[in-house]
Design a protein around this motif. Sequence first.
Motif, PDB file in Angstrom:
ATOM      1  N   SER A 272      20.180 -13.695 -34.664  1.00  0.00           N
ATOM      2  CA  SER A 272      21.761 -13.095 -33.836  1.00  0.00           C
ATOM      3  C   SER A 272      20.886 -13.636 -31.929  1.00  0.00           C
ATOM      4  N   ALA A 273      21.908 -12.587 -31.970  1.00  0.00           N
ATOM      5  CA  ALA A 273      22.641 -13.788 -30.943  1.00  0.00           C
ATOM      6  C   ALA A 273      23.372 -13.862 -30.102  1.00  0.00           C
ATOM      7  N   PRO A 274      24.468 -13.613 -28.948  1.00  0.00           N
ATOM      8  CA  PRO A 274      25.280 -14.194 -28.469  1.00  0.00           C
ATOM      9  C   PRO A 274      25.797 -15.330 -29.234  1.00  0.00           C
TER      10      PRO A 274
ATOM     11  N   GLY B  99      23.403 -21.037 -28.811  1.00  0.00           N
ATOM     12  CA  GLY B  99      22.299 -22.376 -29.468  1.00  0.00           C
ATOM     13  C   GLY B  99      21.965 -21.744 -30.927  1.00  0.00           C
ATOM     14  N   LYS B 100      22.111 -20.885 -31.555  1.00  0.00           N
ATOM     15  CA  LYS B 100      21.597 -19.785 -32.627  1.00  0.00           C
ATOM     16  C   LYS B 100      22.021 -20.970 -33.657  1.00  0.00           C
ATOM     17  N   THR B 101      23.294 -21.391 -33.823  1.00  0.00           N
ATOM     18  CA  THR B 101      23.087 -21.723 -34.713  1.00  0.00           C
ATOM     19  C   THR B 101      23.117 -23.083 -35.171  1.00  0.00           C
TER      20      THR B 101
ATOM     21  N   PHE C 186      19.861 -16.234 -41.808  1.00  0.00           N
ATOM     22  CA  PHE C 186      22.063 -15.708 -42.359  1.00  0.00           C
ATOM     23  C   PHE C 186      21.690 -16.387 -40.000  1.00  0.00           C
ATOM     24  N   ASP C 187      22.676 -16.501 -40.016  1.00  0.00           N
ATOM     25  CA  ASP C 187      23.712 -16.635 -39.251  1.00  0.00           C
ATOM     26  C   ASP C 187      24.249 -15.808 -38.546  1.00  0.00           C
ATOM     27  N   ILE C 188      23.779 -14.486 -37.990  1.00  0.00           N
ATOM     28  CA  ILE C 188      24.571 -13.093 -38.340  1.00  0.00           C
ATOM     29  C   ILE C 188      24.127 -12.226 -36.565  1.00  0.00           C
ATOM     30  N   ASP C 189      25.745 -11.518 -36.054  1.00  0.00           N
ATOM     31  CA  ASP C 189      25.307 -10.685 -35.365  1.00  0.00           C
ATOM     32  C   ASP C 189      24.468  -9.707 -35.173  1.00  0.00           C
ATOM     33  N   VAL C 190      24.514  -9.221 -33.749  1.00  0.00           N
ATOM     34  CA  VAL C 190      22.497  -8.778 -33.489  1.00  0.00           C
ATOM     35  C   VAL C 190      23.188  -7.372 -34.583  1.00  0.00           C
TER      36      VAL C 190
ATOM     37  N   TYR D   9      33.704  -9.464 -40.688  1.00  0.00           N
ATOM     38  CA  TYR D   9      32.162 -10.894 -40.947  1.00  0.00           C
ATOM     39  C   TYR D   9      31.738  -9.632 -41.615  1.00  0.00           C
ATOM     40  N   GLY D  10      31.719 -10.201 -42.953  1.00  0.00           N
ATOM     41  CA  GLY D  10      30.461  -9.453 -43.644  1.00  0.00           C
ATOM     42  C   GLY D  10      29.194 -10.275 -44.848  1.00  0.00           C
ATOM     43  N   THR D  11      28.320  -9.574 -44.785  1.00  0.00           N
ATOM     44  CA  THR D  11      27.212 -10.786 -45.996  1.00  0.00           C
ATOM     45  C   THR D  11      27.730  -9.910 -47.193  1.00  0.00           C
TER      46      THR D  11
ATOM     47  N   GLU E  70      32.959  -5.591 -37.536  1.00  0.00           N
ATOM     48  CA  GLU E  70      34.657  -5.798 -37.137  1.00  0.00           C
ATOM     49  C   GLU E  70      33.342  -6.067 -35.552  1.00  0.00           C
ATOM     50  N   VAL E  71      32.803  -7.591 -35.649  1.00  0.00           N
ATOM     51  CA  VAL E  71      32.552  -8.364 -34.503  1.00  0.00           C
ATOM     52  C   VAL E  71      33.253  -8.262 -33.613  1.00  0.00           C
ATOM     53  N   TYR E  72      35.271  -8.702 -33.310  1.00  0.00           N
ATOM     54  CA  TYR E  72      35.269  -9.026 -32.521  1.00  0.00           C
ATOM     55  C   TYR E  72      36.882  -7.996 -32.881  1.00  0.00           C
ATOM     56  N   ARG E  73      37.755  -7.835 -31.944  1.00  0.00           N
ATOM     57  CA  ARG E  73      38.373  -6.545 -32.784  1.00  0.00           C
ATOM     58  C   ARG E  73      39.704  -7.854 -33.937  1.00  0.00           C
TER      59      ARG E  73
ATOM     60  N   ASP F  17      31.075 -23.181 -44.053  1.00  0.00           N
ATOM     61  CA  ASP F  17      30.989 -22.559 -43.627  1.00  0.00           C
ATOM     62  C   ASP F  17      30.853 -20.982 -43.647  1.00  0.00           C
ATOM     63  N   TYR F  18      31.682 -20.584 -43.882  1.00  0.00           N
ATOM     64  CA  TYR F  18      31.886 -19.339 -44.476  1.00  0.00           C
ATOM     65  C   TYR F  18      32.646 -19.312 -45.709  1.00  0.00           C
ATOM     66  N   TYR F  19      33.526 -17.698 -46.114  1.00  0.00           N
ATOM     67  CA  TYR F  19      33.874 -17.811 -47.044  1.00  0.00           C
ATOM     68  C   TYR F  19      35.288 -16.947 -46.391  1.00  0.00           C
TER      69      TYR F  19
ATOM     70  N   LYS G 124      32.256 -25.832 -22.921  1.00  0.00           N
ATOM     71  CA  LYS G 124      32.553 -26.613 -23.586  1.00  0.00           C
ATOM     72  C   LYS G 124      32.788 -27.209 -24.786  1.00  0.00           C
ATOM     73  N   ARG G 125      32.394 -26.256 -25.843  1.00  0.00           N
ATOM     74  CA  ARG G 125      32.207 -26.006 -26.892  1.00  0.00           C
ATOM     75  C   ARG G 125      34.119 -26.503 -27.585  1.00  0.00           C
ATOM     76  N   LYS G 126      34.802 -25.659 -26.628  1.00  0.00           N
ATOM     77  CA  LYS G 126      36.345 -26.352 -26.763  1.00  0.00           C
ATOM     78  C   LYS G 126      36.978 -26.111 -28.126  1.00  0.00           C
TER      79      LYS G 126
ATOM     80  N   LEU H  57      26.145  -5.735 -48.248  1.00  0.00           N
ATOM     81  CA  LEU H  57      25.398  -5.875 -47.857  1.00  0.00           C
ATOM     82  C   LEU H  57      24.711  -4.986 -45.851  1.00  0.00           C
ATOM     83  N   GLU H  58      25.863  -5.584 -45.959  1.00  0.00           N
ATOM     84  CA  GLU H  58      26.221  -5.237 -44.143  1.00  0.00           C
ATOM     85  C   GLU H  58      27.172  -6.028 -43.914  1.00  0.00           C
ATOM     86  N   TRP H  59      29.185  -5.277 -43.001  1.00  0.00           N
ATOM     87  CA  TRP H  59      29.627  -5.877 -41.779  1.00  0.00           C
ATOM     88  C   TRP H  59      29.718  -5.165 -40.925  1.00  0.00           C
TER      89      TRP H  59
ATOM     90  N   SER I   1      36.840 -12.940 -42.514  1.00  0.00           N
ATOM     91  CA  SER I   1      38.356 -12.432 -41.904  1.00  0.00           C
ATOM     92  C   SER I   1      39.371 -13.077 -41.154  1.00  0.00           C
ATOM     93  N   ARG I   2      38.122 -13.747 -40.214  1.00  0.00           N
ATOM     94  CA  ARG I   2      39.130 -15.199 -39.251  1.00  0.00           C
ATOM     95  C   ARG I   2      39.382 -17.040 -39.546  1.00  0.00           C
ATOM     96  N   ALA I   3      40.529 -17.054 -38.642  1.00  0.00           N
ATOM     97  CA  ALA I   3      40.783 -18.236 -39.517  1.00  0.00           C
ATOM     98  C   ALA I   3      40.042 -19.791 -39.265  1.00  0.00           C
TER      99      ALA I   3
END
Length: 197
Positions: free
Chosen positions: A10-12, A16-18, A101-105, A82-84, A75-78, A52-54, A138-140, A71-73, A40-42
Amino acid sequence: MKGGKLIVFSAPSGSGKTTIVRHLLEQENLNLEFSISATSRAPRGDEKDGIDYYFISLEQFKKHMKQGDFLEWEEVYRDNFYGTLKTEVERIWAMGKNVIFDIDVVGGLRIKRKFPEETLAVFVRPPSVEELKIRLKKRKTESEEKINMRIAKASVEMATAPQFDFIIENDILENALAEAENLVERHIHKTISSEEE
Ligand code: 5GP
C-alpha cells in the motif's frame, strides 16, 4: 477461506508501488499471483478488464457490496470505488499460490486485521509529496484536478505508515526492489517453516 499467504503493498498513488508489485510477480520462486480488484472507475491508458482490474459499473459494485461479496472495499476517491472480491483470494489460493495486493492504505490494513498471521503489510514511502506530484504529472494519465485529488490524499495516507509491518523508502528504485524481494521471501519462508513445526 484458507490457503497461501497474503502480501499487501500500500502507498499513496505515484509512489511506485505498482512497479514494485510487477517486479515481485516476475520472481517465480515467490509463487505470487496478483489480486485483481474490482473498480467502478473507467480504464486508464492501456489497462485491460480482467487483467489490471475488473471494470464494473457503480450499480454492479453496489450490488456486490450489498451481497457481502467483498473482503474489503473503499471509496478511495469520490465516486471511485475499489474492492477485493472474496472470490479473487479463493481463486488464487485454489491455484496453490500466494496473493499479492496493490491496494490503498485503509484496505491494506483491513486485510492485515482480518488475516494477521498470513499477511505481510508493506508501506511504500515516496521521497516526498512534492516528488509524488512530479511523478503523477509525468505519468500523464490523469487530469490536473485528479492529480490534485491524489496529492491531497497522500499526506493522510503517509500518516498511516507506522501501522504497517514494514516501510520501504522508494527513492532509489533498485534498492526498493531488492528490499521488497527480501521481505516477501522471508515472509513466505517463515510461514513454510512454522507450518512444518
Ligand atoms: P488507481 O486508480 O491509481 O489504479 O488506484 C487508486 C488507489 O486505489 C491505489 O492506491 C490503489 O492501490 C487502490 N486500490 C486498487 N484496488 C483496490 C482495492 O481492491 N481495494 C482498495 N481498498 N484499494 C484499492
